[in-house]
Design a protein around this motif. Structure first.
Motif, PDB file in Angstrom:
ATOM      1  N   VAL A 146     -14.821 -12.110  -4.503  1.00  0.00           N
ATOM      2  CA  VAL A 146     -14.340 -11.108  -5.455  1.00  0.00           C
ATOM      3  C   VAL A 146     -12.817 -11.027  -5.359  1.00  0.00           C
ATOM      4  CG1 VAL A 146     -14.666  -9.198  -3.824  1.00  0.00           C
ATOM      5  CG2 VAL A 146     -14.528  -8.723  -6.269  1.00  0.00           C
ATOM      6  N   LEU A 147     -12.162 -10.931  -6.519  1.00  0.00           N
ATOM      7  CA  LEU A 147     -10.705 -10.823  -6.590  1.00  0.00           C
ATOM      8  C   LEU A 147     -10.318  -9.359  -6.747  1.00  0.00           C
ATOM      9  CD1 LEU A 147     -11.159 -13.818  -7.003  1.00  0.00           C
ATOM     10  CD2 LEU A 147      -9.500 -13.800  -8.878  1.00  0.00           C
ATOM     11  N   ILE A 148      -9.487  -8.864  -5.838  1.00  0.00           N
ATOM     12  CA  ILE A 148      -9.105  -7.450  -5.840  1.00  0.00           C
ATOM     13  C   ILE A 148      -7.589  -7.356  -5.744  1.00  0.00           C
ATOM     14  CG2 ILE A 148      -9.274  -5.265  -4.595  1.00  0.00           C
ATOM     15  CD1 ILE A 148     -12.071  -6.080  -3.708  1.00  0.00           C
ATOM     16  N   ASP A 149      -6.978  -6.921  -6.806  1.00  0.00           N
ATOM     17  CA  ASP A 149      -5.523  -6.841  -6.904  1.00  0.00           C
ATOM     18  C   ASP A 149      -4.997  -5.585  -6.188  1.00  0.00           C
ATOM     19  OD1 ASP A 149      -3.049  -7.722  -7.738  1.00  0.00           O
ATOM     20  OD2 ASP A 149      -3.286  -7.106  -9.824  1.00  0.00           O
ATOM     21  N   SER A 166      -7.057 -11.039  -2.225  1.00  0.00           N
ATOM     22  CA  SER A 166      -6.316  -9.851  -2.630  1.00  0.00           C
ATOM     23  C   SER A 166      -4.822 -10.153  -2.674  1.00  0.00           C
ATOM     24  CB  SER A 166      -6.600  -8.688  -1.663  1.00  0.00           C
ATOM     25  OG  SER A 166      -6.073  -7.480  -2.175  1.00  0.00           O
ATOM     26  N   THR A 167      -4.053  -9.172  -3.129  1.00  0.00           N
ATOM     27  CA  THR A 167      -2.598  -9.326  -3.236  1.00  0.00           C
ATOM     28  C   THR A 167      -1.905  -8.108  -2.654  1.00  0.00           C
ATOM     29  OG1 THR A 167      -2.494  -8.240  -5.396  1.00  0.00           O
ATOM     30  CG2 THR A 167      -2.822 -10.631  -5.388  1.00  0.00           C
ATOM     31  N   ILE A 168      -0.698  -8.342  -2.120  1.00  0.00           N
ATOM     32  CA  ILE A 168       0.108  -7.228  -1.628  1.00  0.00           C
ATOM     33  C   ILE A 168       1.578  -7.620  -1.708  1.00  0.00           C
ATOM     34  CG2 ILE A 168      -0.067  -8.030   0.778  1.00  0.00           C
ATOM     35  CD1 ILE A 168       0.073  -5.087   1.647  1.00  0.00           C
ATOM     36  N   ASN A 169       2.415  -6.679  -2.084  1.00  0.00           N
ATOM     37  CA  ASN A 169       3.860  -6.886  -2.051  1.00  0.00           C
ATOM     38  C   ASN A 169       4.366  -6.551  -0.653  1.00  0.00           C
ATOM     39  OD1 ASN A 169       4.093  -7.638  -4.764  1.00  0.00           O
ATOM     40  ND2 ASN A 169       4.246  -5.503  -5.417  1.00  0.00           N
ATOM     41  N   ILE A 170       5.383  -7.259  -0.204  1.00  0.00           N
ATOM     42  CA  ILE A 170       5.851  -7.139   1.175  1.00  0.00           C
ATOM     43  C   ILE A 170       6.298  -5.712   1.511  1.00  0.00           C
ATOM     44  CG2 ILE A 170       8.251  -7.817   0.682  1.00  0.00           C
ATOM     45  CD1 ILE A 170       6.109  -8.773   3.777  1.00  0.00           C
ATOM     46  N   GLN A 171       6.808  -4.977   0.520  1.00  0.00           N
ATOM     47  CA  GLN A 171       7.300  -3.623   0.809  1.00  0.00           C
ATOM     48  C   GLN A 171       6.176  -2.648   1.140  1.00  0.00           C
ATOM     49  OE1 GLN A 171       7.784  -5.226  -2.116  1.00  0.00           O
ATOM     50  NE2 GLN A 171       7.629  -3.843  -3.884  1.00  0.00           N
TER      51      GLN A 171
END
Length: 337
Positions: free
Chosen positions: A66-69, A100-105
């Motif tokens: 599953v793709l979870i943004d 999943s995705t995450i921005n470094i901040q």
């Protein structure tokens, strides 16, 4: 994330989109449309309807992947879990793989640095231990110049928001600093994966990526100087810092006991990992730790020694060097206080 999901589906895996935020980007929406999507659920909060990822629907569907943004997202009140990363952990517990995705901040340990650099506080954060649970971390790396070009094309924000964004959070200096943080964080992940591989395969201490500094101290007054030097080196190299002490009968003398406690507290205040070792052969015990933990640089002190003590000191140094050939050794001459 979407491209990887599409590749996996092409290999025959059952892949669905749990939630993807397109933010009006046509390219993102186009990719998302190539995959099956689990409809969102609606939650009524104080008379307003919000849409969130439908965790129960994903669980009922039981896909392989599953793709979870936006991993750092805070769920609306009334959801099963408060944070989206908790949703992810729940799905993993139920044998569903997650991309999943995450921005470094949004990485918790980096948020204070991001705020200091950009002047913008980051409210939504993900604890570092969550990222440490990941099987793989992939960085989507762009130079600041390439990212600015994408923004000016309207690939990221609507055109009316571009200039304001470029003059605030996305200033070039900020982008350089954020990219550096991302690269350092991924280096940590790579080194952790390598560490597990090295231990499993019983490979040598020269298998390393990140710098690791070990300061070897005794219960004398010069220990603080060594620790401070090690801390400066660790900061310059963005390295992990260890302070090693091998127990000795002399440490039980009241004055030495007090000095040692003070030195270790000083090391702890500087963020060092304190390691207390035991053994009759100081050089051999220290070398064993250095090899096992793949230390790259070691710092030891040398006071003005004479006679037999000088001979024994150099004998110990030679033994340490012969057992840790891949370590850079710093011998610091110290004045006796």
């Amino acid at each position: 994330m979407l491209s990887e999901g599409i590749r996996r589906r092409g290999r025959g895996e059952d892949v669905v989109v749990g939630i993807v935020e397109t933010h009006g980007r046509a390219g993102t929406a186009e990719l998302a449309a190539k995959l099956d999507q689990v409809p969102r659920c609606e939650i009524d909060y104080k008379g307003t309807i919000f849409t969130e990822m439908d965790l129960d629907a994903i669980l009922a569907r039981m896909p392989q992947v599953v793709l979870i943004d936006e991993l750092a997202h805070t769920n609306v009140t009334g959801s099963r879990f408060a944070k989206r990363y908790e949703d992810v952990l729940f799905l993993l517990d139920n044998k569903i793989d997650v991309l999943s995705t995450i921005n470094i901040q949004h990485v918790e340990s980096l948020a204070p640095r991001v705020q200091a650099l950009t002047g913008i506080g980051v409210r939504e954060q993900v604890p570092d231990w969550v990222l440490d649970c990941a099987d793989e971390i992939v960085i989507s790396d762009l130079t600041p110049e390439a990212l600015v070009t994408r923004m000016r094309r309207g690939d990221i924000y609507p055109m009316e928001r571009v200039e304001r964004s470029l003059s605030n959070f996305f200033r070039r200096g900020n982008l350089i600093a954020l990219r550096e943080m991302a690269l350092q964080r991924v280096t940590r992940a790579v080194d952790r994966t390598l560490d597990e591989y090295v231990k499993r395969k019983h490979l040598g201490a020269h298998w390393t990526v990140a710098e690791k500094i070990a300061v070897c101290i005794s219960s004398n007054a010069q220990a603080r100087d060594l620790i401070a030097r090690g801390a400066r080196l660790a900061e310059a190299l963005n390295a992990e810092l260890y302070v090693l002490h091998v127990a000795s009968d002399r440490d039980e003398l009241p004055e030495r006991k007090r000095i040692l406690a003070s030195s270790l507290q000083f090391a702890s205040n500087l963020g060092a990992t304190i390691v207390n070792l035991t053994g009759s052969d100081t050089a051999r015990v220290t070398a064993a730790f250095v090899r096992e933990h793949r230390i790259t640089q070691a710092i030891v002190g040398r006071s003005a020694l004479h006679g037999l003590r000088k001979y024994l000191y150099y004998l110990a140094i030679q033994k340490f060097m012969s057992e840790t050939p891949h370590v850079d050794l710093h011998i610091v001459t110290q004045e006796e206080h």
